[in-house]
Design a protein around this motif. Structure first.
Motif, mmCIF file in Angstrom:
data_model
loop_
_atom_site.group_PDB
_atom_site.id
_atom_site.type_symbol
_atom_site.label_atom_id
_atom_site.label_comp_id
_atom_site.label_asym_id
_atom_site.label_seq_id
_atom_site.Cartn_x
_atom_site.Cartn_y
_atom_site.Cartn_z
ATOM 1 N N CYS A 177 0.820 -1.211 0.000
ATOM 2 C CA CYS A 177 0.000 0.000 0.000
ATOM 3 C C CYS A 177 0.854 1.262 0.000
ATOM 4 C CB CYS A 177 -0.974 0.003 1.159
ATOM 5 S SG CYS A 177 -0.202 0.273 2.739
ATOM 6 N N LEU A 178 2.133 1.138 0.285
ATOM 7 C CA LEU A 178 3.003 2.317 0.236
ATOM 8 C C LEU A 178 3.185 2.823 -1.185
ATOM 9 C CD1 LEU A 178 5.709 1.428 2.875
ATOM 10 C CD2 LEU A 178 3.830 3.036 3.072
ATOM 11 N N ALA A 179 2.825 2.009 -2.162
ATOM 12 C CA ALA A 179 2.885 2.452 -3.553
ATOM 13 C C ALA A 179 1.890 3.584 -3.818
ATOM 14 C CB ALA A 179 2.605 1.283 -4.487
ATOM 15 N N LEU A 180 0.880 3.726 -2.961
ATOM 16 C CA LEU A 180 -0.086 4.815 -3.119
ATOM 17 C C LEU A 180 0.573 6.176 -2.915
ATOM 18 C CD1 LEU A 180 -3.110 3.312 -1.190
ATOM 19 C CD2 LEU A 180 -2.866 3.545 -3.656
ATOM 20 N N ILE A 181 1.593 6.228 -2.068
ATOM 21 C CA ILE A 181 2.292 7.494 -1.822
ATOM 22 C C ILE A 181 3.068 7.924 -3.059
ATOM 23 C CG2 ILE A 181 4.143 8.566 -0.491
ATOM 24 C CD1 ILE A 181 3.265 7.037 1.885
ATOM 25 N N SER A 182 3.594 6.956 -3.789
ATOM 26 C CA SER A 182 4.455 7.299 -4.925
ATOM 27 C C SER A 182 3.701 8.009 -6.045
ATOM 28 C CB SER A 182 5.125 6.033 -5.470
ATOM 29 O OG SER A 182 4.143 5.155 -5.993
ATOM 30 N N LYS A 183 2.375 7.979 -6.019
ATOM 31 C CA LYS A 183 1.592 8.677 -7.044
ATOM 32 C C LYS A 183 1.534 10.184 -6.790
ATOM 33 C CE LYS A 183 -1.525 4.816 -7.870
ATOM 34 N NZ LYS A 183 -2.925 4.378 -7.797
ATOM 35 N N HIS A 184 1.655 10.585 -5.533
ATOM 36 C CA HIS A 184 1.448 11.991 -5.166
ATOM 37 C C HIS A 184 2.557 12.530 -4.259
ATOM 38 C CE1 HIS A 184 -2.620 10.983 -6.475
ATOM 39 N NE2 HIS A 184 -2.610 10.000 -5.614
ATOM 40 N N PRO A 185 3.830 12.289 -4.522
ATOM 41 C CA PRO A 185 4.850 12.683 -3.536
ATOM 42 C C PRO A 185 5.020 14.192 -3.365
ATOM 43 C CG PRO A 185 5.910 11.932 -5.530
ATOM 44 C CD PRO A 185 4.436 11.678 -5.684
ATOM 45 N N ARG A 186 5.018 14.933 -4.447
ATOM 46 C CA ARG A 186 5.258 16.375 -4.353
ATOM 47 C C ARG A 186 4.126 17.072 -3.605
ATOM 48 N NH1 ARG A 186 8.669 19.766 -7.093
ATOM 49 N NH2 ARG A 186 9.244 18.014 -8.411
ATOM 50 N N ARG A 187 2.882 16.729 -3.931
ATOM 51 C CA ARG A 187 1.755 17.365 -3.277
ATOM 52 C C ARG A 187 1.683 16.982 -1.799
ATOM 53 N NH1 ARG A 187 -2.512 16.381 -1.574
ATOM 54 N NH2 ARG A 187 -2.798 14.333 -2.461
ATOM 55 N N LEU A 188 2.042 15.736 -1.465
ATOM 56 C CA LEU A 188 2.052 15.328 -0.059
ATOM 57 C C LEU A 188 3.103 16.105 0.734
ATOM 58 C CD1 LEU A 188 1.576 11.471 -0.314
ATOM 59 C CD2 LEU A 188 -0.035 13.154 0.551
ATOM 60 N N CYS A 189 4.255 16.325 0.133
ATOM 61 C CA CYS A 189 5.296 17.102 0.814
ATOM 62 C C CYS A 189 4.880 18.552 0.992
ATOM 63 C CB CYS A 189 6.601 17.016 0.036
ATOM 64 S SG CYS A 189 7.367 15.393 0.107
ATOM 65 N N GLU A 190 4.159 19.106 0.041
ATOM 66 C CA GLU A 190 3.686 20.479 0.166
ATOM 67 C C GLU A 190 2.590 20.606 1.209
ATOM 68 O OE1 GLU A 190 2.481 21.415 -3.798
ATOM 69 O OE2 GLU A 190 4.530 21.692 -4.520
ATOM 70 N N THR A 191 1.782 19.563 1.371
ATOM 71 C CA THR A 191 0.669 19.585 2.331
ATOM 72 C C THR A 191 1.132 19.275 3.745
ATOM 73 O OG1 THR A 191 -0.724 18.767 0.536
ATOM 74 C CG2 THR A 191 -1.671 18.707 2.700
ATOM 75 N N LEU A 192 2.260 18.632 3.898
ATOM 76 C CA LEU A 192 2.742 18.157 5.192
ATOM 77 C C LEU A 192 2.774 19.223 6.296
ATOM 78 C CD1 LEU A 192 3.686 15.540 6.477
ATOM 79 C CD2 LEU A 192 6.014 16.153 5.867
ATOM 80 N N PRO A 193 3.228 20.447 6.045
ATOM 81 C CA PRO A 193 3.236 21.442 7.135
ATOM 82 C C PRO A 193 1.834 21.837 7.636
ATOM 83 C CG PRO A 193 4.676 22.134 5.369
ATOM 84 C CD PRO A 193 3.925 20.949 4.876
ATOM 85 N N ASP A 194 0.811 21.653 6.808
ATOM 86 C CA ASP A 194 -0.542 22.054 7.188
ATOM 87 C C ASP A 194 -1.329 20.956 7.891
ATOM 88 O OD1 ASP A 194 -0.090 24.508 6.008
ATOM 89 O OD2 ASP A 194 -0.783 23.817 4.056
ATOM 90 N N ILE A 195 -0.789 19.752 7.930
ATOM 91 C CA ILE A 195 -1.518 18.625 8.522
ATOM 92 C C ILE A 195 -1.517 18.750 10.038
ATOM 93 C CG2 ILE A 195 -1.481 16.116 8.811
ATOM 94 C CD1 ILE A 195 -0.435 15.910 5.971
ATOM 95 N N GLU A 196 -2.674 18.531 10.633
ATOM 96 C CA GLU A 196 -2.837 18.699 12.083
ATOM 97 C C GLU A 196 -2.149 17.599 12.876
ATOM 98 O OE1 GLU A 196 -7.004 18.681 12.605
ATOM 99 O OE2 GLU A 196 -7.306 20.488 11.443
ATOM 100 N N GLN A 197 -2.236 16.362 12.416
ATOM 101 C CA GLN A 197 -1.711 15.244 13.181
ATOM 102 C C GLN A 197 -0.216 15.276 13.165
ATOM 103 O OE1 GLN A 197 -3.996 14.929 10.769
ATOM 104 N NE2 GLN A 197 -5.790 14.405 11.920
#
Length: 103
Positions: free
Chosen positions: A83-103
């Motif tokens: 299931c970690l392959a799901l991250i590889s589809k959206h790596p740049r956007r996930l890194c950009e969103t990371l500072p805004d995530i509450e958890q």
């Protein structure tokens, strides 16, 4: 509904979560991500269905939804290592969103 741990209603929960994952409200999508975590414990054999819904949620633009999805992804890693392959589809956007995530 996902908080009720009855096996009689367990088949209904994935249908409701799929519908909520595509809701226009970010709060409903965030709750769907948290419901998937509970559903993963209740129905571990449904991991392919959960991964499909997770792919929809992790590609979301709301930081709250992505945060709940990443929590689920960490939970699913123990059940399904691919299931970690799901991250590889959206790596740049996930890194950009990371500072805004509450958890």
């Amino acid at each position: 509904m996902a908080g009720i741990r009855l096996h009689a209603i367990a088949p209904l929960v994935p249908v409701a979560v799929k519908k909520c994952a595509k809701d226009p409200s970010a709060y409903v999508r965030k709750c769907a991500a948290y419901a998937l975590c509970k559903l993963c414990d209740l129905l571990p054999e449904e991991s392919t269905t959960l991964e499909e819904v997770l792919d929809v949620l992790i590609s979301d633009h709301s930081p709250g939804v992505v945060g709940g999805s990443e929590l689920l992804l960490l939970h699913l890693k123990s059940v399904s290592p691919n299931c970690l392959a799901l991250i590889s589809k959206h790596p740049r956007r996930l890194c950009e969103t990371l500072p805004d995530i509450e958890q």
